[in-house]
Write a protein that holds these residues in place. Sequence first.
Motif, PDB file in Angstrom:
ATOM      1  N   GLY A 139       3.916   8.928   0.799  1.00 17.15           N
ATOM      2  CA  GLY A 139       4.474   8.261  -0.377  1.00 17.15           C
ATOM      3  C   GLY A 139       5.173   6.948  -0.075  1.00 17.15           C
ATOM      4  O   GLY A 139       5.554   6.217  -0.992  1.00 17.15           O
ATOM      5  N   GLU A 140       5.339   6.645   1.202  1.00 15.91           N
ATOM      6  CA  GLU A 140       6.016   5.396   1.565  1.00 15.91           C
ATOM      7  C   GLU A 140       5.144   4.181   1.210  1.00 15.91           C
ATOM      8  O   GLU A 140       3.922   4.271   1.187  1.00 15.91           O
ATOM      9  CB  GLU A 140       6.293   5.408   3.085  1.00 15.91           C
ATOM     10  CG  GLU A 140       7.183   4.282   3.573  1.00 15.91           C
ATOM     11  CD  GLU A 140       7.454   4.375   5.085  1.00 15.91           C
ATOM     12  OE1 GLU A 140       7.468   5.491   5.637  1.00 15.91           O
ATOM     13  OE2 GLU A 140       7.627   3.310   5.698  1.00 15.91           O
ATOM     14  N   ILE A 141       5.831   3.067   0.927  1.00 21.28           N
ATOM     15  CA  ILE A 141       5.098   1.829   0.626  1.00 21.28           C
ATOM     16  C   ILE A 141       5.099   0.955   1.889  1.00 21.28           C
ATOM     17  O   ILE A 141       6.158   0.690   2.474  1.00 21.28           O
ATOM     18  CB  ILE A 141       5.750   1.059  -0.534  1.00 21.28           C
ATOM     19  CG1 ILE A 141       5.843   1.939  -1.792  1.00 21.28           C
ATOM     20  CG2 ILE A 141       4.976  -0.230  -0.819  1.00 21.28           C
ATOM     21  CD1 ILE A 141       4.514   2.321  -2.402  1.00 21.28           C
ATOM     22  N   VAL A 142       3.927   0.551   2.307  1.00 14.27           N
ATOM     23  CA  VAL A 142       3.805  -0.309   3.489  1.00 14.27           C
ATOM     24  C   VAL A 142       3.084  -1.601   3.094  1.00 14.27           C
ATOM     25  O   VAL A 142       2.568  -1.727   1.991  1.00 14.27           O
ATOM     26  CB  VAL A 142       3.034   0.406   4.635  1.00 14.27           C
ATOM     27  CG1 VAL A 142       3.762   1.664   5.067  1.00 14.27           C
ATOM     28  CG2 VAL A 142       1.606   0.708   4.211  1.00 14.27           C
ATOM     29  N   THR A 143       3.046  -2.555   4.029  1.00 13.67           N
ATOM     30  CA  THR A 143       2.415  -3.849   3.750  1.00 13.67           C
ATOM     31  C   THR A 143       1.127  -3.989   4.564  1.00 13.67           C
ATOM     32  O   THR A 143       1.115  -3.710   5.762  1.00 13.67           O
ATOM     33  CB  THR A 143       3.376  -4.999   4.115  1.00 13.67           C
ATOM     34  OG1 THR A 143       4.612  -4.782   3.450  1.00 13.67           O
ATOM     35  CG2 THR A 143       2.802  -6.350   3.697  1.00 13.67           C
ATOM     36  N   LEU A 144       0.093  -4.433   3.891  1.00  9.47           N
ATOM     37  CA  LEU A 144      -1.180  -4.684   4.579  1.00  9.47           C
ATOM     38  C   LEU A 144      -1.119  -6.059   5.253  1.00  9.47           C
ATOM     39  O   LEU A 144      -0.838  -7.068   4.616  1.00  9.47           O
ATOM     40  CB  LEU A 144      -2.333  -4.659   3.564  1.00  9.47           C
ATOM     41  CG  LEU A 144      -3.731  -4.989   4.092  1.00  9.47           C
ATOM     42  CD1 LEU A 144      -4.181  -3.983   5.147  1.00  9.47           C
ATOM     43  CD2 LEU A 144      -4.743  -5.027   2.956  1.00  9.47           C
ATOM     44  N   ILE A 145      -1.367  -6.060   6.559  1.00 10.26           N
ATOM     45  CA  ILE A 145      -1.394  -7.339   7.286  1.00 10.26           C
ATOM     46  C   ILE A 145      -2.824  -7.865   7.325  1.00 10.26           C
ATOM     47  O   ILE A 145      -3.104  -9.000   6.975  1.00 10.26           O
ATOM     48  CB  ILE A 145      -0.837  -7.173   8.716  1.00 10.26           C
ATOM     49  CG1 ILE A 145       0.608  -6.659   8.661  1.00 10.26           C
ATOM     50  CG2 ILE A 145      -0.917  -8.493   9.479  1.00 10.26           C
ATOM     51  CD1 ILE A 145       1.174  -6.291  10.008  1.00 10.26           C
ATOM     52  N   SER A 146      -3.743  -7.030   7.758  1.00 14.40           N
ATOM     53  CA  SER A 146      -5.151  -7.432   7.774  1.00 14.40           C
ATOM     54  C   SER A 146      -6.014  -6.187   7.894  1.00 14.40           C
ATOM     55  O   SER A 146      -5.524  -5.099   8.175  1.00 14.40           O
ATOM     56  CB  SER A 146      -5.426  -8.387   8.943  1.00 14.40           C
ATOM     57  OG  SER A 146      -5.217  -7.709  10.166  1.00 14.40           O
ATOM     58  N   LYS A 147      -7.304  -6.406   7.660  1.00 20.56           N
ATOM     59  CA  LYS A 147      -8.245  -5.287   7.778  1.00 20.56           C
ATOM     60  C   LYS A 147      -9.086  -5.489   9.022  1.00 20.56           C
ATOM     61  O   LYS A 147      -9.812  -6.475   9.132  1.00 20.56           O
ATOM     62  CB  LYS A 147      -9.164  -5.245   6.554  1.00 20.56           C
ATOM     63  CG  LYS A 147      -8.488  -4.823   5.274  1.00 20.56           C
ATOM     64  CD  LYS A 147      -9.517  -4.886   4.151  1.00 20.56           C
ATOM     65  CE  LYS A 147      -8.916  -4.443   2.837  1.00 20.56           C
ATOM     66  NZ  LYS A 147      -9.898  -4.557   1.735  1.00 20.56           N
ATOM     67  N   LEU A 202       0.843  -1.181   0.000  1.00 24.23           N
ATOM     68  CA  LEU A 202       0.000   0.000   0.000  1.00 24.23           C
ATOM     69  C   LEU A 202       0.880   1.234   0.000  1.00 24.23           C
ATOM     70  O   LEU A 202       1.939   1.262   0.625  1.00 24.23           O
ATOM     71  CB  LEU A 202      -0.886   0.021   1.260  1.00 24.23           C
ATOM     72  CG  LEU A 202      -1.739  -1.210   1.546  1.00 24.23           C
ATOM     73  CD1 LEU A 202      -2.312  -1.122   2.960  1.00 24.23           C
ATOM     74  CD2 LEU A 202      -2.872  -1.305   0.531  1.00 24.23           C
ATOM     75  N   LYS A 203       0.407   2.239  -0.724  1.00 27.19           N
ATOM     76  CA  LYS A 203       1.127   3.513  -0.742  1.00 27.19           C
ATOM     77  C   LYS A 203       0.433   4.474   0.214  1.00 27.19           C
ATOM     78  O   LYS A 203      -0.807   4.529   0.254  1.00 27.19           O
ATOM     79  CB  LYS A 203       1.117   4.069  -2.165  1.00 27.19           C
ATOM     80  CG  LYS A 203       1.991   5.281  -2.345  1.00 27.19           C
ATOM     81  CD  LYS A 203       1.916   5.735  -3.797  1.00 27.19           C
ATOM     82  CE  LYS A 203       2.780   6.974  -3.999  1.00 27.19           C
ATOM     83  NZ  LYS A 203       2.622   7.531  -5.336  1.00 27.19           N
ATOM     84  N   VAL A 204       1.222   5.201   0.958  1.00 28.91           N
ATOM     85  CA  VAL A 204       0.662   6.192   1.880  1.00 28.91           C
ATOM     86  C   VAL A 204       0.293   7.424   1.067  1.00 28.91           C
ATOM     87  O   VAL A 204       1.158   8.063   0.461  1.00 28.91           O
ATOM     88  CB  VAL A 204       1.682   6.538   2.991  1.00 28.91           C
ATOM     89  CG1 VAL A 204       1.119   7.629   3.893  1.00 28.91           C
ATOM     90  CG2 VAL A 204       2.008   5.289   3.802  1.00 28.91           C
ATOM     91  N   VAL A 205      -1.009   7.733   1.032  1.00 30.23           N
ATOM     92  CA  VAL A 205      -1.480   8.836   0.192  1.00 30.23           C
ATOM     93  C   VAL A 205      -2.045   9.979   1.034  1.00 30.23           C
ATOM     94  O   VAL A 205      -3.095  10.526   0.740  1.00 30.23           O
ATOM     95  CB  VAL A 205      -2.536   8.345  -0.835  1.00 30.23           C
ATOM     96  CG1 VAL A 205      -1.879   7.505  -1.909  1.00 30.23           C
ATOM     97  CG2 VAL A 205      -3.639   7.551  -0.146  1.00 30.23           C
ATOM     98  N   THR A 206      -1.311  10.312   2.096  1.00 30.67           N
ATOM     99  CA  THR A 206      -1.674  11.514   2.854  1.00 30.67           C
ATOM    100  C   THR A 206      -1.413  12.713   1.954  1.00 30.67           C
ATOM    101  O   THR A 206      -0.729  12.610   0.933  1.00 30.67           O
ATOM    102  CB  THR A 206      -0.812  11.626   4.116  1.00 30.67           C
ATOM    103  OG1 THR A 206       0.564  11.489   3.727  1.00 30.67           O
ATOM    104  CG2 THR A 206      -1.163  10.543   5.117  1.00 30.67           C
ATOM    105  N   GLU A 207      -1.947  13.855   2.337  1.00 30.73           N
ATOM    106  CA  GLU A 207      -1.737  15.037   1.499  1.00 30.73           C
ATOM    107  C   GLU A 207      -0.259  15.408   1.467  1.00 30.73           C
ATOM    108  O   GLU A 207       0.309  15.666   0.425  1.00 30.73           O
ATOM    109  CB  GLU A 207      -2.572  16.193   2.020  1.00 30.73           C
ATOM    110  CG  GLU A 207      -2.710  17.282   0.993  1.00 30.73           C
ATOM    111  CD  GLU A 207      -3.602  18.402   1.491  1.00 30.73           C
ATOM    112  OE1 GLU A 207      -4.107  19.149   0.656  1.00 30.73           O
ATOM    113  OE2 GLU A 207      -3.788  18.522   2.708  1.00 30.73           O
ATOM    114  N   SER A 208       0.371  15.452   2.623  1.00 22.80           N
ATOM    115  CA  SER A 208       1.814  15.744   2.655  1.00 22.80           C
ATOM    116  C   SER A 208       2.446  15.206   3.933  1.00 22.80           C
ATOM    117  O   SER A 208       3.630  14.886   3.957  1.00 22.80           O
ATOM    118  CB  SER A 208       2.056  17.253   2.558  1.00 22.80           C
ATOM    119  OG  SER A 208       1.448  17.902   3.662  1.00 22.80           O
ATOM    120  N   SER A 209       1.650  15.061   4.969  1.00 22.37           N
ATOM    121  CA  SER A 209       2.198  14.715   6.275  1.00 22.37           C
ATOM    122  C   SER A 209       2.436  13.215   6.420  1.00 22.37           C
ATOM    123  O   SER A 209       2.075  12.417   5.557  1.00 22.37           O
ATOM    124  CB  SER A 209       1.242  15.190   7.360  1.00 22.37           C
ATOM    125  OG  SER A 209      -0.021  14.608   7.147  1.00 22.37           O
TER     126      SER A 209
END
Lengths: 163, 139
Positions: free
Chosen positions: B105-113, B77-84
């Motif tokens: 903009g960082e890429i993170v991993t989804l573990i679960s929802k 998942l890509k972090v799509v905050t406005e800037s923060s």
Amino acid sequence: MNLRHLTTSIMAIGLFFMIACKSKPKDSEIMNTVSTAVQSIPGVTADVKDGVVTLSGTVSTDDEKMAAENAAKSVKDVKSVTNNIMVAPPAPPPTAPVAVTADDSLRMAVADVVKDFPGVKVDVNDGVLTVTGEEKASRWKTLKMALDALHPKKVDAKGLKVK
Amino acid sequence: MALQDKYKELIDTAQTSGVSNLQVAEQDGVLHINGTAPSGDVKDKLWDIYGKIDPNFLTGDVVMDIQVATAVSGAKLKVVTESSNLNIRKGPGTDQPIVGKAAHGEIVTLISKMNEQWWLIRTDGGAEGYAYAQYLQPV
């Protein structure tokens, strides 16, 4: 001797026919038994002629159709079964109402969403989210997506000023 | 039915774009559209069409929730905050303590929802916790 033999033979043949006639199952008896056998499957009617059972009517599944046929076949003295049962699927259930989130959980979720949108206020009332304040178009789109994902009854943003 | 006519292009596109579990229902003057898009692009396309028919989504006659099918455990998942930075919290809720941050903009991993709002994620730096799903986009 020959005459005695003949007499005995005639009597024997006569007796045989009497038994044969008596033991020949009547359609009405078969009818009763078949009707009882298939009565657990609603919508099925049976008719019997010369030991041949004709099933008719309408059921909702193929399983019911086959169950009726098997029930009729299992009845004693049934020669064969003509299965004219129609299978019509039941009418689809009325469309389920759209699930709307209850106000309490909606309020908590809305609070989580709007905390990052300082210029916007969202009121929750009876499942309806009323959005006021002002926000940039792109940010409002993000907010709208998040609010819609909470499954409210409505998102009313007429009072929102989009910059 | 009038609403389904007004948003016909939106509904048609949803149907032809492979949106699964698509539910379109009109209730109390609002058209509810729910479903799962095969990709983030399809979700974006649907929202663009919605915004074209109802500029700035101000009319309030549609509530649309389109999930993305690729957002499954293990997905990036890509972090799509406005800037923060995106806060990563101990539990699902903004009242929960912050245990880490993911950069814009960082890429993170989804573990679960946990639910549609709160997802358990892990950063490459090893921080693990719950983040708000609206700021996470499947890549």
